[in-house]
Design an enzyme around this catalytic site. Structure first.
Site, PDB file in Angstrom:
ATOM      1  N   GLN A  61       0.871  -1.142   0.105  1.00 39.75           N
ATOM      2  CA  GLN A  61       0.071  -0.006   0.017  1.00 39.75           C
ATOM      3  C   GLN A  61       1.007   1.272  -0.102  1.00 39.75           C
ATOM      4  OE1 GLN A  61      -3.250  -0.296  -0.475  1.00 39.75           O
ATOM      5  NE2 GLN A  61      -3.695   1.756  -0.431  1.00 39.75           N
ATOM      6  N   ALA A  82      -6.113   4.686  -0.496  1.00 42.47           N
ATOM      7  CA  ALA A  82      -6.044   4.713   1.202  1.00 42.47           C
ATOM      8  C   ALA A  82      -4.854   4.931   1.438  1.00 42.47           C
ATOM      9  CB  ALA A  82      -6.717   3.317   1.552  1.00 42.47           C
ATOM     10  N   HIS A  89      -7.961  -3.314   1.983  1.00 40.48           N
ATOM     11  CA  HIS A  89      -7.237  -4.422   1.393  1.00 40.48           C
ATOM     12  C   HIS A  89      -6.444  -4.899   2.444  1.00 40.48           C
ATOM     13  CE1 HIS A  89      -8.893  -4.083  -2.769  1.00 40.48           C
ATOM     14  NE2 HIS A  89      -8.895  -3.057  -2.551  1.00 40.48           N
ATOM     15  N   GLU A 144     -16.589   3.612  -6.193  1.00 35.97           N
ATOM     16  CA  GLU A 144     -15.712   2.550  -6.688  1.00 35.97           C
ATOM     17  C   GLU A 144     -16.604   1.269  -7.014  1.00 35.97           C
ATOM     18  OE1 GLU A 144     -12.164   1.739  -4.279  1.00 35.97           O
ATOM     19  OE2 GLU A 144     -11.259   3.751  -4.627  1.00 35.97           O
ATOM     20  N   TRP A 146     -16.253  -1.382  -8.045  1.00 34.74           N
ATOM     21  CA  TRP A 146     -15.768  -2.436  -8.121  1.00 34.74           C
ATOM     22  C   TRP A 146     -15.175  -3.133  -6.981  1.00 34.74           C
ATOM     23  CZ3 TRP A 146     -13.770   2.183 -10.098  1.00 34.74           C
ATOM     24  CH2 TRP A 146     -12.823   2.793  -9.214  1.00 34.74           C
ATOM     25  N   HIS A 147     -15.064  -2.101  -5.774  1.00 33.79           N
ATOM     26  CA  HIS A 147     -14.723  -2.661  -4.583  1.00 33.79           C
ATOM     27  C   HIS A 147     -15.849  -2.824  -3.534  1.00 33.79           C
ATOM     28  CE1 HIS A 147     -11.643  -1.377  -1.183  1.00 33.79           C
ATOM     29  NE2 HIS A 147     -12.906  -1.681  -0.526  1.00 33.79           N
TER      30      HIS A 147
END
Length: 181
Positions: A61, A82, A89, A144, A146-147
């Protein structure tokens, strides 16, 4: 808020057999089993769904976030990435999906047949669309589609039944952090 400790790594990470997974990143039990069921159901319904990102450790990250800041500036990066130690994640409970189409990590994914199917059915498998289009002020992140975040079927279905789309609202949490302090 940040992970505690900030370099937190979950135990029992497993990569599901057979599910398409671009980065071969694992997820936590029981999220891993749930995502297998979700993808199987999507495929049975004729939707081409696969995983493009799941667990990302703290170091990953840092690299991603820093790359985005260099490319787009910090204010822009904070809308879609983030800060290290704050990524869902890193919990092992978040999954990004795609359909091998033209809307890879793009808002238009929400209008694809795969994106529409996921938005409609994810709760049955314990997932919530984490960053809805109309909740950026609450979540701190742009839309988002997709998240998805694994919260378990009981909570996901209760949120759907109540028409609550943001975890912050469901739990009465403050709006997104401004990282001050």
């Amino acid at each position: 808020g940040p992970a505690t400790p900030i370099i937190y790594a979950p135990a029992l990470l497993v990569a599901p057999p057979g599910a398409g997974n671009e980065c071969a990143q694992p997820r936590r039990e029981p999220a891993a089993r749930a995502v297998e069921r979700l993808i199987s159901a999507a495929q049975a319904a004729g939707r081409d769904v696969w995983i493009i990102s799941a667990y990302r450790d703290y170091a990953t990250q840092i690299a991603l976030y820093n790359r985005y800041v260099v490319r787009d500036g910090q204010a822009a990066a904070d809308r879609y990435s983030a800060r290290p130690g704050h990524s869902e994640h890193q919990t092992g409970l978040a999954v990004d999906f795609d359909d091998h189409g033209a809307c890879y990590l793009d808002g238009c994914f929400g209008e694809t047949s795969a994106g529409l199917w996921l938005a409609e059915h994810a709760a049955e498998y314990g997932f919530v669309l984490r960053y809805p289009a109309d909740k950026e002020a609450v979540t701190g992140f742009m839309y988002e589609p997709w998240h998805f975040r694994y919260v378990g079927p009981e909570l996901a279905l209760e949120m759907r039944a109540r028409g609550v789309t943001a975890l912050e609202e469901f739990f009465g949490l403050p709006a997104a952090p401004d990282y001050a302090g």
